[in-house]
Design a protein around this motif. Structure first.
Motif, PDB file in Angstrom:
ATOM      1  N   MET A   1      -5.747   2.030 -16.480  1.00 44.79           N
ATOM      2  CA  MET A   1      -6.023   0.768 -15.794  1.00 44.79           C
ATOM      3  C   MET A   1      -4.772  -0.107 -15.808  1.00 44.79           C
ATOM      4  N   LYS A   2      -3.779   0.314 -15.030  1.00 40.32           N
ATOM      5  CA  LYS A   2      -2.539  -0.426 -14.913  1.00 40.32           C
ATOM      6  C   LYS A   2      -2.151  -0.471 -13.442  1.00 40.32           C
ATOM      7  N   THR A   3      -1.083  -1.162 -13.114  1.00 42.70           N
ATOM      8  CA  THR A   3      -0.682  -1.319 -11.724  1.00 42.70           C
ATOM      9  C   THR A   3       0.659  -0.655 -11.454  1.00 42.70           C
ATOM     10  N   ALA A   4       1.061  -0.698 -10.164  1.00 43.69           N
ATOM     11  CA  ALA A   4       2.315  -0.093  -9.696  1.00 43.69           C
ATOM     12  C   ALA A   4       2.368   1.369 -10.161  1.00 43.69           C
ATOM     13  N   ALA A   5       3.515   1.826 -10.698  1.00 45.39           N
ATOM     14  CA  ALA A   5       3.632   3.229 -11.101  1.00 45.39           C
ATOM     15  C   ALA A   5       3.173   3.467 -12.534  1.00 45.39           C
TER      16      ALA A   5
ATOM     17  N   ILE B   1       0.809  -1.223   0.000  1.00 44.53           N
ATOM     18  CA  ILE B   1       0.000   0.000   0.000  1.00 44.53           C
ATOM     19  C   ILE B   1       0.841   1.272   0.000  1.00 44.53           C
ATOM     20  N   GLY B   2       2.148   1.142  -0.120  1.00 45.65           N
ATOM     21  CA  GLY B   2       3.001   2.320  -0.121  1.00 45.65           C
ATOM     22  C   GLY B   2       3.070   3.002  -1.470  1.00 45.65           C
ATOM     23  N   ARG B   3       3.956   3.990  -1.577  1.00 44.83           N
ATOM     24  CA  ARG B   3       4.108   4.746  -2.814  1.00 44.83           C
ATOM     25  C   ARG B   3       4.564   3.817  -3.946  1.00 44.83           C
TER      26      ARG B   3
ATOM     27  N   SER C   1       7.058  -1.518  -5.849  1.00 45.08           N
ATOM     28  CA  SER C   1       5.996  -1.448  -4.849  1.00 45.08           C
ATOM     29  C   SER C   1       4.676  -1.396  -5.592  1.00 45.08           C
ATOM     30  N   TYR C   2       3.752  -2.226  -5.190  1.00 47.20           N
ATOM     31  CA  TYR C   2       2.521  -2.406  -5.955  1.00 47.20           C
ATOM     32  C   TYR C   2       1.540  -1.248  -5.777  1.00 47.20           C
ATOM     33  N   GLY C   3       1.320  -0.837  -4.525  1.00 47.48           N
ATOM     34  CA  GLY C   3       0.399   0.270  -4.285  1.00 47.48           C
ATOM     35  C   GLY C   3      -1.055  -0.106  -4.441  1.00 47.48           C
ATOM     36  N   GLN C   4      -1.505  -1.142  -3.721  1.00 47.71           N
ATOM     37  CA  GLN C   4      -2.913  -1.549  -3.774  1.00 47.71           C
ATOM     38  C   GLN C   4      -3.836  -0.451  -3.286  1.00 47.71           C
TER      39      GLN C   4
ATOM     40  N   GLY D   1      -3.945   5.723 -10.666  1.00 43.18           N
ATOM     41  CA  GLY D   1      -4.308   6.955  -9.998  1.00 43.18           C
ATOM     42  C   GLY D   1      -3.581   7.232  -8.699  1.00 43.18           C
ATOM     43  N   ILE D   2      -4.093   8.214  -7.963  1.00 45.28           N
ATOM     44  CA  ILE D   2      -3.479   8.756  -6.752  1.00 45.28           C
ATOM     45  C   ILE D   2      -3.272   7.646  -5.722  1.00 45.28           C
ATOM     46  N   ALA D   3      -2.107   7.644  -5.100  1.00 45.80           N
ATOM     47  CA  ALA D   3      -1.747   6.579  -4.167  1.00 45.80           C
ATOM     48  C   ALA D   3      -1.424   7.158  -2.792  1.00 45.80           C
ATOM     49  N   CYS D   4      -1.050   6.267  -1.878  1.00 46.64           N
ATOM     50  CA  CYS D   4      -0.657   6.668  -0.532  1.00 46.64           C
ATOM     51  C   CYS D   4       0.851   6.901  -0.492  1.00 46.64           C
TER      52      CYS D   4
END
Length: 705
Positions: A418-422, A343-345, A358-361, A426-429
Motif C-alpha cells: 500500500m504505497k504510491t509511485a514505484a 497514469i503513466g508508468r 510519475s505517480y501512476g494513479q 501493483g500493476i500499472a499502465c
C-alpha cells in the motif's frame, strides 16, 4: 479578490458574478466578449476561436482527460483499472458508485470536500465558459458573412469548429454530470435543466449540418477540430444518445426511456436508454463508416500495436499517425503534461537524477492482468507493466548499494504494498513512460511533453462495429470487418459473428489503462456483469493464494506468493548486446499462457515493453558505468518453489493477500457495496455554487448545504 463565476453566469455570458476568495476559477467574465467584438472581422473570429482552443486544451489536460475527474473516476473506476496505493475515501466512494447508491453517503456527499479536489467544480465551470464563448461566436457569424465571396469559406470553417467545440464540451458535461443546462445565448436567462436526450438531439442536428465545412485532417492540424473529427463526433454523440445511462426521471420522463432489464430504479433515477436507440445508432453507423473510409491523413498500422505509443513518445511538435485528435503538449512548455505523470508508468525519483517522478494513479486489476487478458494478446505487456523506475540513492535493490545513483534510475518491481509511485500499488499502465522518449526532460516532473490521444482510428473501427450491431438493420459483415482490424493486429487472428459483448471486451483490451473502460461499460449496459465477474475472479485468486500459495487461472497463467528478479545490463554481451536498455514488445514465442523464461536473456525480455532509458549515452556514472539498470524476472506466470540461482525473492501474491486482509484494498474496495443490479450512480453532484435559483441535485445527492 478573485472573480467567482457561478456556473449559470458562465452559461449566460456573465449574467451573474460573485466576488469571492474561494479556490474557484480565476477568470474574467465572458460577458466582456460580445458577438459584435468576436465576429466583427474574420481575424476577430479566429482570435476568439484560438483562445477557446487554449482553454479547451487546459480543461482536457487538467480536468477531463488526464487529471481531475478523469484521474479520479475514469482512470481508476472499472473492472480493469484501479486507483493506486491510497484509500482516499471520497474518491473511492465516487469511483465505486457511492457504495452502491447508499442513501446516507449520497445525501451527505460533497464535491468540495469528499472528492478531495476542486476539479469537479472547475471542470463544470471551464466547460461552460467555453460553451458561452462559442455561443457568442456562433451567433455572431451571420449568413451574410458566410455568403461573402472572398471570406465566406473561412467564416464557415470557423463556425464549424465553434459548433464542434461547443458540442464536445456538452458531451463531456453529460458524461460527468448528466442532465445540465442547454444555453444558446446571454439572452436566454436562467433556464431549467434539459434532458440529455434533448441536448443530444440539438448537438447531432448542428454537427450534421456543418460537418463538411470543417477543415480536412492533415498531419499538422490533429490538435484542431477537422472534418474527420466532425464525422467522428457525430458518431460519438449519436451512439451515446442511444446508449444506456442513468436518467433523472424528473427531467427525462420514463415514457421516453427503455429500462435495462437487469437493473432496478434508485433514488428517482433509472438505468435506461432512449426508446429510439436504433435511430441514433443508424446515424452513428453512417458517420463512423464515413470516417473509416475517409480518414484523411490518419493511418492505421495493421501489423504493430506499439507503433502508436512509440510515436506518442518520439514526436515532439508532431502527431501520431493514427490520431484524429491529439491534445498537444510541449516538453518544458510551461504547462503540465498530466497523463504521463498521473497514469503513466510509475517512477519514484528526484529531479535531475534520471527520469522524473510519475505517480501512476491508474493501476490494473491483478485478476484482469492474469486471468482475463489473453496471454497471446500483444497488447497486454504494452498496456500493463509490473516494473517502474527508482532512484538508486533510495534503491530497493540490494545489488545497487555501492552506487549513489546520481544521474540514473533503475528498474524495480511494482509490488502490491500500500504505497504510491514505484514503491507499490501493483500493476500499472505502461503506455506513457518517459523512459521511452528520445531525451526525457529531467529538470522537473510533469514536463515530459508527451501528447494525450483524445480520438484515434481504432476507436472509429470499434465504434463502427458496435453501431453495426445495434442499428435498425444489423450489418454483421461490417461489424466483423472492423472488429477484426484491432483483434488481428493484436495477434489473435480473425473472428466471425462477433457480438456486442465481443466488441465491448475488445475495447477493454485495446484501451486497457487509458480510462475508456468505465464509460464504455456504463453506456453499453455491461457494467454490472463485468465488474461482478472480475470481483469474483479476484476472490478466487485470493482464496487460492491463501490456501496453496498460488492460483492458476483458466488461461494457464499462475500467480504465486513470490516472484524473483536479477539485475542485468541489457547492453552487455551476456544479454546478447541489446541495442537499448528500453525493451521492445514481448517476443511472439513467449506469448503463451504460463510462460516461464528459460534463461536470463528471456527473463529480461519477458514481459516486454519496459526497461530503462539509455542514461549512459550522455552521462558519466560512478565506477564509470551504468550497472545492471534492468531486471530479469522469473516466476511471474508460474509458481516457483525455490529461488533461482543469482535471483532475489520478492513477495508478490503473498503481499497482495496481506494487503487485502489488512485493509481490503484489492477485493473489498472493488465497487464496495454495489449489488450489481441497482442503477449505477456514476455521476458527479453539482456543488453548492451551481445550485442557484431553486435547482436541485438528483440521483440521491443533497441539494442543501
Amino acid at each position: 479578490m478573485r472573480n467567482k463565476i457561478l456556473s449559470i453566469a458562465l452559461c449566460t455570458a456573465g449574467m451573474i458574478a460573485v466576488s469571492s476568495c474561494s479556490d474557484y476559477l480565476e477568470t474574467s467574465s465572458p460577458s466582456t466578449i460580445t458577438s459584435e467584438v468576436a465576429a466583427a472581422s474574420l481575424s476577430g473570429c479566429q482570435t476568439t476561436l484560438d483562445g477557446a482552443y487554449t482553454n479547451f486544451h487546459a480543461v482536457l489536460r487538467d480536468q477531463i482527460f488526464a487529471n481531475g475527474l478523469f484521474y479520479t473516476l475514469d482512470a481508476a473506476g472499472s473492472d480493469i483499472e484501479r486507483h493506486g496505493g491510497e484509500q482516499n475515501v471520497g474518491r473511492l466512494r465516487a469511483e465505486t458508485f457511492y457504495n452502491g447508491g447508499n442513501s446516507e453517503i449520497l445525501s451527505n456527499f460533497s464535491v468540495e470536500t469528499d472528492l478531495g479536489t476542486s476539479d469537479a467544480k472547475t471542470a463544470y465551470s471551464l466547460l461552460y465558459r467555453i460553451i458561452s464563448t462559442m455561443n457568442v461566436l456562433i451567433n455572431g457569424i451571420t449568413e451574410d458573412k458566410m455568403a461573402d465571396n472572398n471570406q465566406g469559406a473561412e467564416y464557415k470553417s470557423v463556425l464549424a469548429q465553434a459548433i464542434l467545440m461547443r458540442a464536445t464540451c456538452y458531451r463531456e458535461l453529460i458524461k460527468y454530470y448528466g442532465d445540465v443546462f442547454l444555453i444558446h445565448s446571454s439572452s436566454d436567462g436562467v433556464v431549467p435543466f434539459s434532458s440529455r436526450l434533448d441536448i443530444y438531439d440539438e448537438l447531432i442536428e448542428q454537427v450534421n449540418k456543418i460537418k463538411d465545412n470543417a477543415p480536412e485532417l492533415t498531419n499538422a492540424n490533429k490538435n484542431k477540430f477537422t472534418r474527420q473529427y466532425a464525422y467522428a463526433l457525430l458518431g460519438r454523440l449519436a451512439m451515446e444518445a442511444g446508449s444506456y445511462q442513468t436518467y433523472r426521471l424528473d427531467v427525462t420522463p420514463d415514457t421516453r426511456l427503455e429500462r435495462h432489464p437487469d437493473y432496478t430504479d434508485i433514488n428517482g433515477a433509472a438505468y435506461a436508454r432512449s426508446k429510439d436507440y436504433k435511430k441514433y445508432y443508424d446515424t452513428a453507423y453512417d458517420a463512423l463508416k464515413w470516417v473509416a473510409e475517409n480518414p484523411g491523413t490518419a493511418t492505421f498500422d495493421a501489423n504493430d500495436y506499439s507503433t502508436f505509443f512509440t510515436e506518442m513518445h518520439a514526436i515532439d511538435g508532431g502527431f501520431a499517425s493514427e490520431s484524429i485528435f491529439e491534445d498537444e503538449n510541449v516538453q518544458n512548455g510551461g504547462e503540465n503534461s498530466e497523463r504521463p505523470y498521473a497514469i503513466g508508468r510509475p517512477a519514484t525519483s528526484s529531479n535531475k537524477y534520471g527520469v522524473c517522478k510519475s505517480y501512476g494513479q491508474c493501476r490494473i486489476n491483478p485478476a484482469f492482468y492474469y486471468g482475463i487478458f489473453d496471454p497471446k494478446d500483444k497488447r497486454r505487456d504494452i498496456s500493463c507493466v509490473v516494473t517502474g523506475s527508482y532512484l538508486a540513492a533510495k534503491s530497493q535493490r540490494s545489488d545497487l548499494k555501492d552506487y549513489d545513483g546520481k544521474g540514473c534510475c533503475y528498474e524495480v518491481i511494482l509490488g502490491f504494498e500500500m504505497k504510491t509511485a514505484a514503491d507499490g500499488a501493483g500493476i500499472a499502465c505502461g503506455k506513457w513512460d518517459e523512459n521511452r522518449q528520445v531525451k526525457p526532460y529531467i529538470t522537473a516532473q510533469r514536463r515530459s511533453g508527451i501528447n494525450h490521444p483524445y480520438l484515434r482510428l481504432s476507436e472509429i473501427y470499434l465504434a463502427l462495429a458496435e453501431a453495426s450491431l445495434l442499428k435498425s438493420t444489423v450489418d454483421q459483415t461490417t461489424a466483423d470487418q472492423y472488429y477484426n482490424k484491432t483483434h488481428q493486429r493484436a495477434g489473435l487472428g480473425t473472428k466471425s459473428g462477433v457480438t456486442l459483448e465481443d466488441v465491448v471486451d475488445e475495447r477493454g483490451f485495446e484501451y486497457a489503462g487509458e480510462g475508456d473502460r468505465r464509460w464504455t461499460l456504463i453506456r453499453t449496459g455491461f457494467i454490472g456483469k463485468k465488474v461482478k465477474a472480475v470481483k469474483e475472479l479476484t476472490k478466487k485468486m485470493i482464496d487460492g493464494l491463501k490456501a496453496n500459495g498460488y492460483y492458476t487461472f483458466a488461461n494457464n497463467n499462475t500467480i504465486g506468493n513470490y516472484i524473483y528478479y536479477k539485475g542485468v545490463d541489457p547492453t552487455s554481451a551476456a544479454m546478447g548486446s541489446q541495442a537499448s536498455r528500453v525493451t521492445g514488445p514481448t517476443p511472439d514465442a513467449m506469448l503463451v499462457g504460463g510462460y516461464e523464461p528459460t534463461n536470463d536473456i528471456e527473463a529480461m525480455q519477458f514481459p516486454g515493453w519496459r526497461g530503462q532509458h539509455d542514461w549512459d549515452l550522455y552521462k558519466t556514472y560512478k565506477n564509470g558505468k551504468f550497472p545492471n539498470s534492468n531486471i530479469a524476472i522469473k516466476g511471474l506466470f508460474t509458481n516457483i518453489s525455490t529461488t533461482p540461482e543469482g535471483y532475489t525473492q520478492k513477495e508478490w501474491g503473498k503481499k497482495l493477500v496481506e494487503v487485502e486482509e489488512s485493509n481490503g484494498f484489492y477485493y473489498e474496495d472493488l465497487f464496495k457495496g454495489w449489488d450489481f443490479k441497482s442503477a449505477p450512480i456514476y455521476l458527479v453532484p453539482l456543488s453548492q455554487n451551481h445550485l442557484i435559483g431553486g435547482f436541485t441535485n438528483g440521483y440521491g445527492f443533497r441539494s442543501t448545504f
